[in-house]
Design a protein around this motif. Structure first.
Motif, PDB file in Angstrom:
ATOM      1  N   ASP A  34    -105.689   7.373  73.844  1.00  0.00           N
ATOM      2  CA  ASP A  34    -106.701   6.327  74.049  1.00  0.00           C
ATOM      3  C   ASP A  34    -106.051   4.953  74.162  1.00  0.00           C
ATOM      4  O   ASP A  34    -106.544   4.082  74.870  1.00  0.00           O
TER       5      ASP A  34
ATOM      6  N   GLU B 188    -103.322   2.577  75.489  1.00  0.00           N
ATOM      7  CA  GLU B 188    -102.448   2.599  76.656  1.00  0.00           C
ATOM      8  C   GLU B 188    -101.728   1.268  76.834  1.00  0.00           C
ATOM      9  O   GLU B 188    -102.097   0.256  76.227  1.00  0.00           O
TER      10      GLU B 188
ATOM     11  N   HIS C 246     -99.525   2.057  82.662  1.00  0.00           N
ATOM     12  CA  HIS C 246    -100.231   3.323  82.886  1.00  0.00           C
ATOM     13  C   HIS C 246    -101.706   3.114  83.197  1.00  0.00           C
ATOM     14  O   HIS C 246    -102.303   3.888  83.951  1.00  0.00           O
ATOM     15  N   ASN C 247    -102.304   2.094  82.600  1.00  0.00           N
ATOM     16  CA  ASN C 247    -103.747   1.887  82.801  1.00  0.00           C
ATOM     17  C   ASN C 247    -104.063   1.153  84.102  1.00  0.00           C
ATOM     18  O   ASN C 247    -105.109   1.385  84.718  1.00  0.00           O
TER      19      ASN C 247
ATOM     20  N   ARG D 266    -107.779   2.222  76.734  1.00  0.00           N
ATOM     21  CA  ARG D 266    -107.841   2.581  78.142  1.00  0.00           C
ATOM     22  C   ARG D 266    -109.245   2.407  78.716  1.00  0.00           C
ATOM     23  O   ARG D 266    -110.247   2.680  78.052  1.00  0.00           O
TER      24      ARG D 266
ATOM     25  N   THR E 215    -109.750   7.465  82.118  1.00  0.00           N
ATOM     26  CA  THR E 215    -108.783   8.531  81.842  1.00  0.00           C
ATOM     27  C   THR E 215    -107.838   8.735  83.014  1.00  0.00           C
ATOM     28  O   THR E 215    -106.989   9.630  82.983  1.00  0.00           O
TER      29      THR E 215
ATOM     30  N   SER F 206    -105.405   7.034  83.629  1.00  0.00           N
ATOM     31  CA  SER F 206    -104.048   6.828  83.119  1.00  0.00           C
ATOM     32  C   SER F 206    -103.372   8.153  82.793  1.00  0.00           C
ATOM     33  O   SER F 206    -102.141   8.275  82.858  1.00  0.00           O
TER      34      SER F 206
ATOM     35  N   CYS G 232    -113.162   6.387  76.770  1.00  0.00           N
ATOM     36  CA  CYS G 232    -112.750   5.188  77.497  1.00  0.00           C
ATOM     37  C   CYS G 232    -113.514   3.995  76.927  1.00  0.00           C
ATOM     38  O   CYS G 232    -114.573   4.156  76.308  1.00  0.00           O
TER      39      CYS G 232
END
Length: 352
Positions: free
Chosen positions: A135, A137, A141-142, A170, A173, A175, A196
């Protein structure tokens, strides 16, 4: 009066006070007055220094004997009081074995969890594996790896909760797609469920916290096409909502897919005739999808000329509203057992 006579008087008085039925206060009074650090017998022991040498041993033996007698008597009275208290307690709380037992309510899996499990079961039959990603991030990645550069306007739509160290909760999802492709090489067919977070107001149709499922399929160029994407999603939606469900794809835009599409289904509340939920259109938007953008492949060090794939993502709460015919998303988060108990166990869910 001799010292021995004083000792015998102390014994007689204490024995009288420690008769059967003596209360806690009387017992404690004797213990402190006679046996305490400054008690009567302690004072006798101090005065023994005044006695001749040959008289000290018998006096000391008598004092010790009385101490043992009184300590044993005090312990016996306390044991008797405890037994009487237990007897009274048991007598006051008798169990009538003829009465019907109290029913213990059974728990129930939350409807959002049930819906999520049902969706994942459908994807499993289509050959997708399930992967869980964090969760919390980082920006890469996000956003960045998903083709959201720092000044991209689409970031404003996902204004989120930032924490220290450049980390954030995040916003999707998606990511998970980056993390999986960093760790493993194609072919891949994965769905990533999870929570999220976005800085939205809690309302009938939106929440700052929601459940989402991200899915993607990647293989060599030419082996995964838009036709495969449409086939997978159409099969999923009809398995979830019913075989006769109408499905349509509309052109759209997402930074991480190109081309991109929104997917709608016939409104399950009105059967496509038009109602206030579908705004009289007969259609309800369900998810977004598209072919993975070349920049996403480059971010995970895959050659977009060599690999190709599609991705899709959708929130679970909105399909749950339609599936369960609920009009207010907030009901899912209030934890009112009277409300949650209305939903029977769905496929992939049940009771605990």
């Amino acid at each position: 009066m001799t010292l021995r006579d004083e000792i015998e008087q102390i014994r007689a008085r204490a024995s009288t006070e420690l008769a059967d039925g003596a209360g806690d206060a009387a017992i404690e009074n004797v213990r402190v007055r006679v046996l305490g650090r400054t008690g009567e017998l302690t004072e006798i022991m101090r005065r023994m220094r005044e006695l001749p040498q040959d008289e000290r041993p018998p006096i000391g033996q008598l004092v010790n004997q009385i101490k043992r007698e009184l300590e044993q008597r005090i312990e016996a009275l306390k044991d008797s009081a405890r037994r009487e208290q237990l007897a009274r307690s048991l007598g006051a709380a008798k169990l009538d074995v003829t009465l019907p037992g109290a029913r213990i309510p059974r728990g129930r899996i939350h409807p959002i969890t049930q819906i999520t499990e049902q969706m994942l079961d459908i994807f499993a039959t289509l050959g997708f594996e399930v992967a869980h990603t964090p969760d919390l991030e980082d920006d890469f990645h996000n956003f960045e790896a998903l083709n959201f550069p720092p000044d991209h306007p689409a970031r404003e739509m996902q204004d989120t909760f930032f924490v220290g160290g450049g980390m954030l909760l995040r916003t999707h999802t998606s990511s998970g797609q980056i993390r999986i492709m960093e760790q493993r090489k194609p072919p891949l067919a994965v769905v990533c469920p999870g929570r999220c977070y976005r800085r939205d107001e809690l309302s009938v149709r939106a929440s700052p916290m929601f459940t989402q499922i991200e899915g993607f399929m990647v293989d060599r160029a030419g082996l995964v096409t838009m036709a495969h994407l449409k086939g997978v999603l159409t099969e999923f939606l009809r398995a979830f909502y019913g075989a006769e469900t109408g499905v349509r794809f509309r052109a759209s835009f997402f930074p991480f897919t190109e081309p991109s599409a929104e997917v709608d289904i016939h409104c399950v509340l009105c059967g496509g005739k038009g109602c206030r939920v579908c705004k009289q259109s007969g259609w309800t938007e369900i998810l977004g999808c598209g072919m993975i953008h070349p920049n996403v492949f480059r971010a995970v060090k895959l050659d977009p000329a060599e690999y190709q794939g599609f991705a899709f993502g959708f929130g679970v709460e909105r399909p749950a509203l339609l599936k369960l015919q609920v009009e207010d998303m907030r009901l899912f988060f209030e934890n009112d057992l009277r409300y949650l108990a209305q939903f029977p166990a769905l496929a992939g869910g049940g009771q605990t």
